[in-house]
Design a protein around this motif. Sequence first.
Motif, mmCIF file in Angstrom:
data_model
loop_
_atom_site.group_PDB
_atom_site.id
_atom_site.type_symbol
_atom_site.label_atom_id
_atom_site.label_comp_id
_atom_site.label_asym_id
_atom_site.label_seq_id
_atom_site.Cartn_x
_atom_site.Cartn_y
_atom_site.Cartn_z
ATOM 1 N N ARG A 215 0.840 -1.205 0.000
ATOM 2 C CA ARG A 215 0.000 0.000 0.000
ATOM 3 C C ARG A 215 0.873 1.252 0.000
ATOM 4 N NH1 ARG A 215 -3.250 3.081 3.979
ATOM 5 N NH2 ARG A 215 -2.254 1.898 5.650
ATOM 6 N N ALA B 32 -7.861 8.701 -4.568
ATOM 7 C CA ALA B 32 -7.556 9.609 -3.456
ATOM 8 C C ALA B 32 -6.189 10.255 -3.624
ATOM 9 C CB ALA B 32 -7.622 8.857 -2.131
ATOM 10 N N MET B 33 -5.233 9.511 -4.162
ATOM 11 C CA MET B 33 -3.872 10.015 -4.301
ATOM 12 C C MET B 33 -3.617 10.696 -5.644
ATOM 13 S SD MET B 33 -2.568 9.189 -1.469
ATOM 14 C CE MET B 33 -4.066 8.959 -0.532
ATOM 15 N N MET C 151 -8.032 9.878 3.447
ATOM 16 C CA MET C 151 -6.970 8.995 2.982
ATOM 17 C C MET C 151 -5.825 9.814 2.383
ATOM 18 S SD MET C 151 -9.259 6.027 1.150
ATOM 19 C CE MET C 151 -7.845 5.280 0.344
ATOM 20 N N ARG C 152 -6.169 10.805 1.569
ATOM 21 C CA ARG C 152 -5.168 11.628 0.902
ATOM 22 C C ARG C 152 -4.332 12.402 1.927
ATOM 23 N NH1 ARG C 152 -5.087 13.800 -4.424
ATOM 24 N NH2 ARG C 152 -3.938 15.745 -4.653
ATOM 25 N N ALA D 41 -8.032 4.115 -3.334
ATOM 26 C CA ALA D 41 -6.797 4.826 -2.969
ATOM 27 C C ALA D 41 -6.159 5.533 -4.153
ATOM 28 C CB ALA D 41 -5.804 3.855 -2.330
ATOM 29 N N GLN E 153 -2.014 9.983 3.987
ATOM 30 C CA GLN E 153 -0.895 9.466 3.199
ATOM 31 C C GLN E 153 0.150 10.543 2.932
ATOM 32 O OE1 GLN E 153 -0.312 6.280 2.336
ATOM 33 N NE2 GLN E 153 1.630 6.895 1.445
ATOM 34 N N LEU F 30 -12.124 9.802 0.919
ATOM 35 C CA LEU F 30 -10.993 9.970 0.012
ATOM 36 C C LEU F 30 -10.063 11.085 0.479
ATOM 37 C CD1 LEU F 30 -12.825 9.628 -3.435
ATOM 38 C CD2 LEU F 30 -11.502 7.893 -2.236
ATOM 39 N N LYS G 24 1.942 2.070 -3.250
ATOM 40 C CA LYS G 24 0.795 2.354 -4.116
ATOM 41 C C LYS G 24 0.430 1.178 -5.030
ATOM 42 C CE LYS G 24 1.350 7.393 -4.024
ATOM 43 N NZ LYS G 24 2.387 7.427 -2.990
ATOM 44 N N TYR H 23 -1.989 -1.137 -4.868
ATOM 45 C CA TYR H 23 -3.182 -1.366 -4.056
ATOM 46 C C TYR H 23 -3.809 -2.747 -4.244
ATOM 47 C CZ TYR H 23 -2.599 3.623 -3.408
ATOM 48 O OH TYR H 23 -2.072 4.859 -3.112
ATOM 49 N N GLN I 165 -10.974 0.328 1.435
ATOM 50 C CA GLN I 165 -10.366 1.604 1.061
ATOM 51 C C GLN I 165 -9.443 1.492 -0.158
ATOM 52 O OE1 GLN I 165 -8.294 3.282 4.410
ATOM 53 N NE2 GLN I 165 -10.117 3.335 5.700
ATOM 54 N N CYS I 166 -8.734 0.392 -0.247
ATOM 55 C CA CYS I 166 -7.697 0.274 -1.280
ATOM 56 C C CYS I 166 -8.186 0.515 -2.708
ATOM 57 C CB CYS I 166 -7.000 -1.080 -1.175
ATOM 58 S SG CYS I 166 -5.641 -1.077 0.020
#
Length: 211
Positions: A103, A155-156, A176-177, A152, A180, A173, A106, A108, A148-149
């Motif tokens: 994770r 989100a990123m 999460m962003r 992700a 991270q 999201l 990245k 995922y 969540q993955c």
Amino acid sequence: KLGDVLLESGQVTEALGQYQKGLEISQKLAAADPSDAQAQRDLSISYNLLGDALLQSGQVTEALVQYQKGLEISQKLAAADPSDAQAQRDLWVSYYTLGEAERTGKQYQKAIGWYEKARAKVAAMQQGGRLAPMDKNVLSMLDGLIQQCPHAATAMGDWKTLLEQPAELLPVLLEMRGTQFVQEGRTRDAVQAVAKLRELSTATAGQLYNA
């Protein structure tokens, strides 16, 4: 342990040196008596500690190599004695650790695969009444990570694309962003996400009061 203290204080390079020395000692002890389960477990822990330090230093690929070596030992010990609760716990922790590393890198879908392996092991231990009390919330944690993955990458990713996501999904999201990016030291991007999250929270509260 000195390596742990150094890692917690941010002295990653020094911690790596200490963990490498510890690994070399564990390797010698494990090689001296391959039938010694405790020596094998100590070796697995040494691989994982070195992996932790590598991961914290941003060396994801190198960390995965160490975690895989630790997993191989955990698998052997768990298979050798299915009644050993500690060995079974070590196995799902290894799966989870690999998931966290993937994770972080990245990757995922790979992370989901490891989380699902960990979840299956934890569920089996719970069903057999062998799950430690301190692990009672692990299943819900793993379920959250698995859910969540898939989101992700969004989100990123691109900020504009993120803001176009459904309203019910956007707060998750953004959280999460922000989380991270804090871990990656990207303060500006993290602050942007947190500010938007607060803006949404304020708007939602206003709607409730005006209802």
